[in-house]
Scaffold this active site. Structure first.
Site, PDB file in Angstrom:
ATOM      1  N   CYS A 262      52.418   0.012  -4.866  1.00  0.00           N
ATOM      2  CA  CYS A 262      53.240   0.452  -3.744  1.00  0.00           C
ATOM      3  C   CYS A 262      54.021  -0.748  -3.225  1.00  0.00           C
ATOM      4  O   CYS A 262      53.446  -1.827  -3.061  1.00  0.00           O
ATOM      5  CB  CYS A 262      52.330   1.019  -2.650  1.00  0.00           C
ATOM      6  SG  CYS A 262      53.233   1.635  -1.221  1.00  0.00           S
TER       7      CYS A 262
ATOM      8  N   HIS B 286      53.002  10.465  -4.646  1.00  0.00           N
ATOM      9  CA  HIS B 286      52.858   9.191  -3.918  1.00  0.00           C
ATOM     10  C   HIS B 286      53.870   9.121  -2.772  1.00  0.00           C
ATOM     11  O   HIS B 286      53.520   8.744  -1.646  1.00  0.00           O
ATOM     12  CB  HIS B 286      53.053   8.040  -4.917  1.00  0.00           C
ATOM     13  CG  HIS B 286      53.008   6.668  -4.317  1.00  0.00           C
ATOM     14  ND1 HIS B 286      52.024   5.748  -4.615  1.00  0.00           N
ATOM     15  CD2 HIS B 286      53.830   6.036  -3.430  1.00  0.00           C
ATOM     16  CE1 HIS B 286      52.242   4.629  -3.936  1.00  0.00           C
ATOM     17  NE2 HIS B 286      53.340   4.774  -3.219  1.00  0.00           N
ATOM     18  N   GLU B 287      55.130   9.485  -3.070  1.00  0.00           N
ATOM     19  CA  GLU B 287      56.176   9.365  -2.040  1.00  0.00           C
ATOM     20  C   GLU B 287      55.992  10.393  -0.926  1.00  0.00           C
ATOM     21  O   GLU B 287      56.208  10.075   0.256  1.00  0.00           O
ATOM     22  CB  GLU B 287      57.570   9.514  -2.667  1.00  0.00           C
ATOM     23  CG  GLU B 287      57.935   8.439  -3.690  1.00  0.00           C
ATOM     24  CD  GLU B 287      57.671   7.028  -3.223  1.00  0.00           C
ATOM     25  OE1 GLU B 287      57.766   6.748  -2.011  1.00  0.00           O
ATOM     26  OE2 GLU B 287      57.342   6.185  -4.076  1.00  0.00           O
TER      27      GLU B 287
ATOM     28  N   HIS C  66      53.621   9.239   1.598  1.00  0.00           N
ATOM     29  CA  HIS C  66      54.194   8.299   2.582  1.00  0.00           C
ATOM     30  C   HIS C  66      54.756   9.052   3.790  1.00  0.00           C
ATOM     31  O   HIS C  66      54.695   8.562   4.920  1.00  0.00           O
ATOM     32  CB  HIS C  66      55.324   7.474   1.958  1.00  0.00           C
ATOM     33  CG  HIS C  66      54.864   6.244   1.237  1.00  0.00           C
ATOM     34  ND1 HIS C  66      54.176   5.226   1.851  1.00  0.00           N
ATOM     35  CD2 HIS C  66      55.020   5.855  -0.057  1.00  0.00           C
ATOM     36  CE1 HIS C  66      53.925   4.269   0.966  1.00  0.00           C
ATOM     37  NE2 HIS C  66      54.422   4.624  -0.200  1.00  0.00           N
TER      38      HIS C  66
HETATM   39 NI    NI Z   1      54.344   3.450  -1.916  1.00  0.00          NI
END
Ligand code: NI
Length: 183
Positions: A101, A143-144, A147
Site C-alpha cells: 500500500c 483494496h481500493e 480505503h
Molecule cells: Ni492502499
C-alpha cells in the site's frame, strides 16, 4: 496537474469513511482524478484512493499492468477511474496473496481477498461502469474500496506473521511477477 502528498498509516484521514460524490462531472472532481493518476504513476503504484491524498471522497483510480495480468480473464486494464464504487463477490472463495500500500511504504503482507467479483462505479464521463474481475484485478479493486471505508490491508490479514519488508520478499521472488506492488 500536480503531485499530491500521500497520507501514511496513522493519519486519521485513512480511518475515516469517505463521502459520496454528488457530481462526478464537477471540475474539482475532474482535477482531483487527474492529480491522483499523476500521483499514482509517479509513485509506481497500481491503485490510489482519494483518502490516501487527504481527500475523504469516494473516488479511486487503478490499473492492472501487463506483468500482473496472470490470466486472460484478468488481462491488462488501463487506468480506470471509479467514483462511488461498490462490489460484490461472484465466488465465495478467497485467495491470500501479497499486497502493498502506498500509505504503508516498504511493507507487504498476504491478504485474503475474493477471487472473483462484480464491481461498479461512475466513470469520469458520468457513465456507469460495471465489470467482472478475477485475480489481481479483483484484488486491487477490493483494496481500493477498503480505503474508502477507512480499512487498511493489515486489518484484513489472516496471519500477521506474513507481514514483511518489500525488499526481503522481492529478493526471494523467483518470478518478477510475484513481486508485490503497492496500491
Ligand atoms: Ni492502499
Amino acid at each position: 496537474m500536480a503531485l499530491l502528498k500521500i497520507a501514511r498509516m496513522g493519519h486519521p484521514v485513512l480511518r475515516q469513511p469517505a463521502e459520496m460524490v454528488h457530481d462526478p462531472l464537477a471540475p474539482e472532481i475532474q482535477g482531483l482524478v487527474a492529480d491522483m493518476v499523476e500521483t499514482m504513476e509517479d509513485a509506481g503504484g497500481v491503485g490510489l484512493a482519494a483518502p490516501q491524498v487527504h481527500e475523504s471522497r469516494r473516488v479511486l483510480v487503478f490499473r492492472v499492468p501487463a506483468g500482473r495480468a496472470e490470466t486472460a480473464e484478468s488481462g491488462e486494464v488501463p487506468v480506470t477511474v471509479l467514483i462511488n464504487p461498490g462490489f460484490e463477490p461472484t465466488d465465495p472463495r478467497q485467495d491470500a496473496d501479497w499486497e502493498g500500500c502506498l500509505s504503508i511504504p516498504g511493507l507487504v503482507g498476504k491478504v485474503p481477498r475474493y477471487r472473483r467479483i462484480r464491481y461498479w462505479g461512475v466513470g469520469l464521463d458520468g457513465a456507469t461502469i460495471v465489470r467482472e474481475a478475477a485475480g489481481f484485478h479483483a484484488r486491487v479493486v477490493q483494496h481500493e474500496i477498503d480505503h474508502l471505508d477507512g480499512v487498511l490491508y493489515p486489518e484484513r490479514m489472516a496471519d500477521l506473521a506474513t507481514l514483511a519488508f518489500t525488499s526481503e520478499i522481492s529478493r526471494q521472488a523467483a518470478d518478477p511477477a510475484d513481486t508485490p506492488t503497492a496500491a
